[in-house]
Enzyme design. Sequence first.
Site, PDB file in Angstrom:
ATOM      1  N   GLU A 258     -11.628 102.024  51.265  1.00 40.83           N
ATOM      2  CA  GLU A 258     -10.496 102.437  50.430  1.00 40.83           C
ATOM      3  C   GLU A 258     -10.987 102.875  49.057  1.00 40.83           C
ATOM      4  OE1 GLU A 258      -6.627 100.530  48.112  1.00 40.83           O
ATOM      5  OE2 GLU A 258      -7.751  99.300  49.533  1.00 40.83           O
TER       6      GLU A 258
ATOM      7  N   CYS B 174      -6.683  74.484  39.593  1.00 39.15           N
ATOM      8  CA  CYS B 174      -7.623  74.900  38.543  1.00 39.15           C
ATOM      9  C   CYS B 174      -7.127  74.425  37.170  1.00 39.15           C
ATOM     10  CB  CYS B 174      -7.829  76.419  38.600  1.00 39.15           C
ATOM     11  SG  CYS B 174      -9.272  76.992  37.681  1.00 39.15           S
TER      12      CYS B 174
ATOM     13  N   GLN C 197      -6.506  70.468  35.509  1.00 37.77           N
ATOM     14  CA  GLN C 197      -6.944  70.010  34.192  1.00 37.77           C
ATOM     15  C   GLN C 197      -5.753  69.536  33.360  1.00 37.77           C
ATOM     16  OE1 GLN C 197      -9.076  73.378  32.630  1.00 37.77           O
ATOM     17  NE2 GLN C 197     -10.535  73.401  34.334  1.00 37.77           N
TER      18      GLN C 197
ATOM     19  N   HIS D 160      -9.379  76.963  44.181  1.00 41.72           N
ATOM     20  CA  HIS D 160      -8.220  77.821  44.461  1.00 41.72           C
ATOM     21  C   HIS D 160      -7.986  77.885  45.974  1.00 41.72           C
ATOM     22  CE1 HIS D 160      -7.501  79.721  40.460  1.00 41.72           C
ATOM     23  NE2 HIS D 160      -8.767  79.372  40.269  1.00 41.72           N
TER      24      HIS D 160
ATOM     25  N   GLU E 201      -5.501  78.954  47.578  1.00 42.87           N
ATOM     26  CA  GLU E 201      -4.742  80.139  48.000  1.00 42.87           C
ATOM     27  C   GLU E 201      -5.633  81.265  48.503  1.00 42.87           C
ATOM     28  OE1 GLU E 201      -5.026  80.595  43.396  1.00 42.87           O
ATOM     29  OE2 GLU E 201      -5.052  79.007  44.907  1.00 42.87           O
TER      30      GLU E 201
END
Length: 565
Positions: A157, A398, A402, A534, A536
């Site tokens: 792409e 993340c 904290q 993370h 996700e």
Amino acid sequence: MSNKQQTNTSNNKSNIKSDTKYIFVTGGVVSSVGKGITAACIASVLKARDFKVTMMKLDPYINVDAGTMSPFQHGEVFVTIDGCESDLDLGHYERFCNIDMKKINSCTAGKIYSEVIDRERRGYYLGQTVQVIPHITDEIKNQIYQACCGYDISVVEIGGTVGDIESLPFIESIRQIKLDLKYENTLFLHISYVPYLQSSGEIKTKPTQHSIRDMRSIGLQPDVLICRSERIIDEKAKSKIALFSNLHEDQVIGMENVDSIYKIPLKVHDSGLDEIVLKHFKLESNSAKVDLSPWQKCINSKKNSTDKVVVCIIGKYSDLEDSYLSLFEALDHAGIHCFVKVDVKLIESQTLIDNSVEMLKDADAIIIPGGFGSRGVKGKLKAINYARENKIPFLGICLGMQLCVIEFAQNVCSLNGANSSEFEEAPSEPIVGLIEEWMSSDGIMKVRNTDYFGGTMRLGASDIVLDKKSIVFRSYKSKVIKERHRHRYECNENYVPILKKHGMNVVGRSSGNLVEVVELDSDLHPWFVGCQFHPEFTSRPQHGHKLFISMIERALEYKGKNVEI
């Protein structure tokens, strides 16, 4: 000059993998026309036909990578398994194709120019005048060949839109590749926007005609044209577009908006696009039947979901939803797995500072995502306090981890000065900071000494060891997990004992013994998790991510309970 140096300046045809087929995807008329998702869906259908497929993104911006770019301008920064900070389209590639992208799959103009300039400074070009053609274009071609070597089909792409001045070296490079590899080994697929004018009730084809004209003026003729539109494009409009594009009508494919991105692989197959590709490449399918049932299952789950949970995301880049794209997708995947509709409510953290937490009263779960800087932190802390005190399922990611440590230290451990050195130059209780700060033998805060900002974080995947008695262990059902990181600051190990004393436990550590996961005791909260990584980034539509699934399941149990504000 050494033979190795001379080899680097040689014609790059020696690096060509002749049995790899290339699909080059370009866009026209407007940006954000859906190139990334469309390209990923094409690749996923070809992969379902048992071809060995990879993908690559060429971005024309001068940044070496996406790491220093504002989420407001460019959306989220996706992190690959080997620590590349990349364009969010690599997330689409991973989710639709169920493959891990790496640094080699992302290439920017900044990366190309840096490589060429470095070689020029080292004398690799034997005194030549270094120019865009052939030196920049040769390096682009080399990057493409290296990333795509060994695959049956590679989908590449090109970012931006045809006609952008910064895209021209990439366009010129793929034009040259067509000459290098011949017609049957390359396919140019152009995606254009075909607007619908409600005032006249017409589909307008002129912008697409101009886009094709721009392509042909720089030496490219599309082999397939995908027309993105809000409405179904009738045969008359397709015929007109085909005529002005020098294409047969069956090479013009309408791709109108759908209510679920999981329908796009099915639309790609139903349109016959995969058959067109294979015919062009003179390939026979490796599979008698294309198995797209995983996508149908996703669609059926979303359609038949009866329960609903509301998840509030307290973000600081909420003006652009793409800033949290992977997080939205991960929640959607968890909902698919649990047969639950996940209603995501994105709240700007700054608004919580001056307003009541009334806007959180409908939350069945609360997430504090990653981010940088002090803006909106007080609002995030307010939301964490609300989730903790009202026992609402909570996930801090993340920066979110904290901050949940800071909130707990301030309000439960009575460490009023607890803060991060990211927000305060010298906090009296530096519970979060750079590693070299809290590991200093003399106890004096030190500032990282570097002239560079980009690429200086803890990036990419690493192993994490979990406590077998923890929520996360029960979620993952594994002692060791591998997750991706993107951060500078760490939880200060010196404060772990006092956190534990009051009920916050470290239940996950990296191989370097850094704090990775914290949880509250079950008598303090039913589901309160903070993770430095993370999750996700590794979620997939077909099976979801175990941590998000666990949170949604707990949110279902919590749903409907009254909370006093």
